[in-house]
Write a protein that holds these residues in place. Structure first.
Motif, PDB file in Angstrom:
ATOM      1  N   TRP A 183      -8.505   2.050   5.380  1.00  0.00           N
ATOM      2  CA  TRP A 183      -7.344   2.899   5.614  1.00  0.00           C
ATOM      3  C   TRP A 183      -7.684   4.319   5.191  1.00  0.00           C
ATOM      4  O   TRP A 183      -8.117   4.577   4.072  1.00  0.00           O
ATOM      5  CB  TRP A 183      -6.166   2.349   4.837  1.00  0.00           C
ATOM      6  CG  TRP A 183      -4.848   2.997   5.087  1.00  0.00           C
ATOM      7  CD1 TRP A 183      -4.365   3.442   6.278  1.00  0.00           C
ATOM      8  CD2 TRP A 183      -3.846   3.259   4.114  1.00  0.00           C
ATOM      9  NE1 TRP A 183      -3.111   3.964   6.109  1.00  0.00           N
ATOM     10  CE2 TRP A 183      -2.766   3.866   4.795  1.00  0.00           C
ATOM     11  CE3 TRP A 183      -3.741   3.037   2.753  1.00  0.00           C
ATOM     12  CZ2 TRP A 183      -1.602   4.261   4.145  1.00  0.00           C
ATOM     13  CZ3 TRP A 183      -2.579   3.425   2.108  1.00  0.00           C
ATOM     14  CH2 TRP A 183      -1.531   4.027   2.794  1.00  0.00           C
ATOM     15  N   TYR A 184      -7.493   5.257   6.079  1.00  0.00           N
ATOM     16  CA  TYR A 184      -7.854   6.655   5.826  1.00  0.00           C
ATOM     17  C   TYR A 184      -7.215   7.180   4.537  1.00  0.00           C
ATOM     18  O   TYR A 184      -7.870   7.795   3.716  1.00  0.00           O
ATOM     19  CB  TYR A 184      -7.451   7.529   7.020  1.00  0.00           C
ATOM     20  CG  TYR A 184      -7.724   8.990   6.793  1.00  0.00           C
ATOM     21  CD1 TYR A 184      -8.957   9.543   7.114  1.00  0.00           C
ATOM     22  CD2 TYR A 184      -6.752   9.819   6.221  1.00  0.00           C
ATOM     23  CE1 TYR A 184      -9.222  10.882   6.882  1.00  0.00           C
ATOM     24  CE2 TYR A 184      -7.014  11.160   5.993  1.00  0.00           C
ATOM     25  CZ  TYR A 184      -8.246  11.678   6.329  1.00  0.00           C
ATOM     26  OH  TYR A 184      -8.513  13.007   6.086  1.00  0.00           O
ATOM     27  N   ASP A 185      -5.920   6.958   4.364  1.00  0.00           N
ATOM     28  CA  ASP A 185      -5.210   7.509   3.205  1.00  0.00           C
ATOM     29  C   ASP A 185      -5.749   6.981   1.882  1.00  0.00           C
ATOM     30  O   ASP A 185      -5.826   7.725   0.907  1.00  0.00           O
ATOM     31  CB  ASP A 185      -3.712   7.239   3.303  1.00  0.00           C
ATOM     32  CG  ASP A 185      -3.038   8.091   4.369  1.00  0.00           C
ATOM     33  OD1 ASP A 185      -3.670   9.058   4.842  1.00  0.00           O
ATOM     34  OD2 ASP A 185      -1.890   7.789   4.735  1.00  0.00           O
ATOM     35  N   SER A 186      -6.128   5.718   1.840  1.00  0.00           N
ATOM     36  CA  SER A 186      -6.642   5.177   0.575  1.00  0.00           C
ATOM     37  C   SER A 186      -7.980   5.833   0.230  1.00  0.00           C
ATOM     38  O   SER A 186      -8.251   6.143  -0.930  1.00  0.00           O
ATOM     39  CB  SER A 186      -6.783   3.654   0.640  1.00  0.00           C
ATOM     40  OG  SER A 186      -7.766   3.243   1.552  1.00  0.00           O
ATOM     41  N   ASP A 221      -7.423  -1.811   0.634  1.00  0.00           N
ATOM     42  CA  ASP A 221      -7.673  -1.479   2.039  1.00  0.00           C
ATOM     43  C   ASP A 221      -8.612  -0.283   2.132  1.00  0.00           C
ATOM     44  O   ASP A 221      -8.173   0.853   2.272  1.00  0.00           O
ATOM     45  CB  ASP A 221      -6.358  -1.178   2.753  1.00  0.00           C
ATOM     46  CG  ASP A 221      -6.527  -1.050   4.263  1.00  0.00           C
ATOM     47  OD1 ASP A 221      -7.677  -1.107   4.749  1.00  0.00           O
ATOM     48  OD2 ASP A 221      -5.518  -0.905   4.959  1.00  0.00           O
ATOM     49  N   GLN A 280       0.317   4.152  -2.678  1.00  0.00           N
ATOM     50  CA  GLN A 280       0.022   5.511  -2.229  1.00  0.00           C
ATOM     51  C   GLN A 280       0.979   6.502  -2.897  1.00  0.00           C
ATOM     52  O   GLN A 280       0.551   7.553  -3.392  1.00  0.00           O
ATOM     53  CB  GLN A 280       0.148   5.589  -0.710  1.00  0.00           C
ATOM     54  CG  GLN A 280      -0.115   6.967  -0.162  1.00  0.00           C
ATOM     55  CD  GLN A 280       0.088   7.052   1.344  1.00  0.00           C
ATOM     56  OE1 GLN A 280       0.536   6.116   1.987  1.00  0.00           O
ATOM     57  NE2 GLN A 280      -0.239   8.183   1.908  1.00  0.00           N
ATOM     58  N   THR A 330       0.821  -1.220   0.000  1.00  0.00           N
ATOM     59  CA  THR A 330       0.000   0.000   0.000  1.00  0.00           C
ATOM     60  C   THR A 330       0.848   1.259   0.000  1.00  0.00           C
ATOM     61  O   THR A 330       0.445   2.266  -0.591  1.00  0.00           O
ATOM     62  CB  THR A 330      -0.967   0.012   1.200  1.00  0.00           C
ATOM     63  OG1 THR A 330      -0.233  -0.124   2.413  1.00  0.00           O
ATOM     64  CG2 THR A 330      -2.002  -1.095   1.079  1.00  0.00           C
ATOM     65  N   ASP A 331       2.010   1.231   0.629  1.00  0.00           N
ATOM     66  CA  ASP A 331       2.847   2.434   0.648  1.00  0.00           C
ATOM     67  C   ASP A 331       3.345   2.778  -0.760  1.00  0.00           C
ATOM     68  O   ASP A 331       3.399   3.950  -1.136  1.00  0.00           O
ATOM     69  CB  ASP A 331       4.009   2.305   1.640  1.00  0.00           C
ATOM     70  CG  ASP A 331       4.879   1.086   1.415  1.00  0.00           C
ATOM     71  OD1 ASP A 331       4.402   0.100   0.809  1.00  0.00           O
ATOM     72  OD2 ASP A 331       6.043   1.090   1.867  1.00  0.00           O
TER      73      ASP A 331
END
Length: 128
Positions: free
Chosen positions: A42-45, A39, A13, A9-10
């Motif tokens: 997950w807030y960022d996604s 995900d 992102q 995910t990183d």
């Protein structure tokens, strides 16, 4: 682009942010959707997908994601502004006005919000 591990995910992102920064909104949206599928909690996604939709002027799709993000981080006035803009762009003027009214007067975006509120109030007055 170089090959990268699309299961991390990183990395995803970073790729989405890069595409957004380069103005490549179709690619940003594609990878933001993949990241969100990996995900969705997950807030960022969620926020990155909302930003990608927003940049593509897919306001109706961005609104619920921004609203979910705001429930997690209620003090983010930049999200409140974007939600208000989404409602404005989808011609939901009364709801846009409600969101602009939520902007804190100490926030640096308060002047913009005040201008938009005046514009919406003028449009609503014409309708009545």
């Amino acid at each position: 682009l170089v090959n990268f591990d699309s299961t991390r995910t990183d990395y995803m992102q970073l790729l989405v942010r890069s595409y957004l920064n380069m103005g490549m909104y179709d690619d940003a949206t594609l990878y933001a959707q993949k990241l969100y599928a990996m995900d969705s909690l997950w807030y960022d996604s969620r926020e990155l997908l909302a930003h990608a939709y927003y940049r593509k002027k897919m306001y109706a799709e961005a609104m619920p994601l921004y609203e979910q993000c705001l429930r997690v981080k209620p003090s983010k006035n930049d999200l409140t502004i974007r939600i208000a803009i989404c409602y404005y762009e989808t011609k939901q003027l009364e709801t846009a006005l409600e969101w602009y009214n939520k902007i804190d007067s100490l926030d640096n975006q308060f002047i913009f919000a005040t201008q938009m509120k005046a514009s919406i109030e003028k449009e609503l007055a014409k309708k009545s």
